[in-house]
Design an enzyme around this catalytic site. Structure first.
Site, PDB file in Angstrom:
ATOM      1  CD  GLU B  51     -25.582  -6.840  12.332  1.00  0.00           C
ATOM      2  OE1 GLU B  51     -25.643  -5.941  13.195  1.00  0.00           O
ATOM      3  OE2 GLU B  51     -26.189  -6.801  11.252  1.00  0.00           O
ATOM      4  CG  ASN B  52     -19.101  -6.199  13.656  1.00  0.00           C
ATOM      5  OD1 ASN B  52     -20.090  -5.560  13.981  1.00  0.00           O
ATOM      6  ND2 ASN B  52     -17.908  -5.641  13.570  1.00  0.00           N
TER       7      ASN B  52
END
Lengths: 226, 218
Positions: B51-52
């Site tokens: 998700e980064n």
């Protein structure tokens, strides 16, 4: 001639006021504008509201700001990481206000601010305690939570490459929140590791067009350390 | 004496990986789920999302090939496979919330028989709460699976009638992989797909708060 480059951190941070809301890019140790963040210690500003994914680690960047009592409130998705001991002490002692926001909602609230959208509905957090006091509305029978845009007085971002118009690229996982923060503040300040002549950056690969960027300072410090 | 051996964490991860077909876009949470990436059968292309801002996350780097600019959502150093891509957080969560991920596998404290998930806080007054992307993933991925131990260290069941800890999402978990069994969440409650060798449904029920039945097809 437009030239957004400034020559020092102090010049880059000129005019950042007390009680400002600051949007900080960065995720973990990567993509943090730590030189700009620590530069705030020199300018003397205090009573800050900080918007960031994490609450700092060790004693660099945001953790130093916290330690020196410059921060009143954190708006954050994941404050507790390995090494976030300063945050934990201050929060545990009631010396820091915390608004906990799901990570995607945090990103979208800033995106909305940068895009001129005052509020939006998201399914994230519906039915949880993080939505307890928020307006909810069903779309197609699914509950959604109304979230407000989150803008900053100032954004501090870390780029990999910049030119004098403020066009930016990022490095690998260092992109993270940086391009989103850059759109959502009235004053966006970037520190960059490398510099390109105008026209040297491939227009197809510029991530943040210079319209979102006000000042750039060249700080080639190398790889992030964790 | 029991006639069965619980799966260790790597074996739980391997059991999850068996059920992930080629071509799925998958996000893995922190803990046991992270281990799933290392156990996908050779030759099966599964694309992992972090998700980064990464798609095509590869295995951990060799020590001499460590790139400090490449981390996953758990802040561990990773590699990027050929074909991988970087993007910013708003795009990353558009992928998640916009139903583009085929699957996310999350850890949990508790899962209810109605598919409610509790995995982010152990009390409503947690001393230092942290939610991260858990709520976005648990609502946004097309399928939500959980990988966790069947009971707590003190033997308290984690598969419950109703979650005692604060919720991450309501009614979204579809399947649970534990050290003892694989359990589907159905409109009629928990349905056991398979159990470790030697375990009976009665043994498993003893370690589960909510009622269990065998799945009709498994």
């Amino acid at each position: 001639m437009i030239d957004k480059f400034v020559t020092s951190v102090a010049e880059a941070l000129e005019g950042v006021p007390d009680a400002a809301t600051l949007l900080l890019g960065g995720f973990g140790a990567v993509g943090q504008a730590n030189h700009l963040i620590e530069g705030l210690l020199e300018t003397g500003v205090a009573n800050l509201t900080i918007v960031a994914n994490n609450a700092g680690y060790g004693e660099v960047g945001l953790a130093r700001l916290l330690k020196e009592g410059r921060v009143r409130k954190l708006i954050c998705s994941y404050p507790r990481i390995a090494g976030s001991t300063i945050f934990e002490e201050l929060y545990g002692a009631g010396k820091l206000e915390l608004e906990l926001v799901p990570q995607g909602t945090l990103a979208e609230r800033m995106r909305a601010a940068g895009a001129g959208i005052p509020a939006f509905y998201t399914p994230t957090a519906a039915g949880t305690q993080l939505a307890a006091d928020k307006e909810t509305r069903a779309f197609d029978g699914v509950p959604h939570v109304m979230e407000h845009a989150l803008s900053g007085d100032v954004a501090l971002v870390e780029a990999w490459c910049a030119d004098r118009w403020g066009n930016l690229t990022y490095r690998r996982a260092g992109r993270n929140f940086n391009p989103v923060c850059a759109t959502a503040a009235r004053l966006t300040i970037a520190q960059t590791q490398t510099v390109a002549e105008l026209g040297e950056m491939d227009p197809e690969t510029i991530v943040t067009p210079g319209i979102f960027v006000d000042r750039v300072v060249h700080l080639p410090y190398g790889d992030p350390q964790d | 004496m029991s006639n069965w051996t619980a799966r260790d964490r790597a074996e739980i991860a391997r059991r999850v990986a068996q059920d992930i077909p080629e071509g799925w876009y998958v996000n893995l949470g922190i803990g046991i789920p992270t281990l799933v990436a290392d156990t996908v059968p050779a030759g099966r292309e599964v694309i992992f999302h972090a998700e980064n801002g990464l798609l095509g996350v590869g295995p951990a780097p060799a020590p001499d090939e460590l790139d400090r600019w490449l981390i996953n959502a758990g802040k561990q150093h990773v590699t990027l496979l050929p074909g991988g891509a970087f993007f910013h957080h708003a795009d990353s969560f558009a992928m998640i919330r916009g139903r583009h991920l085929d699957l996310c596998v999350l850890g949990a404290y508790e899962v209810s028989s109605g598919g409610d998930l509790a995995n982010w806080a152990r009390s409503s007054t947690d001393t230092a709460p942290a939610v991260g992307g858990a709520m976005d993933l648990a609502i946004g991925a097309r399928r939500v699976w959980v990988a966790m131990e069947h009971v707590t260290r003190s033997g308290v069941p984690r598969l419950v009638e109703s979650c005692g800890y604060p919720l991450t999402s309501a009614g979204r978990v579809k399947r649970i992989y534990t050290d003892l069994a694989v359990v589907d969440v159905t409109p009629e409650g928990f349905a056991v797909r398979d159990m470790v060798e030697g375990m009976t449904l009665a043994d498993l029920q003893d370690r589960t708060e909510a009622p269990l039945r065998m799945a009709e097809e498994a």
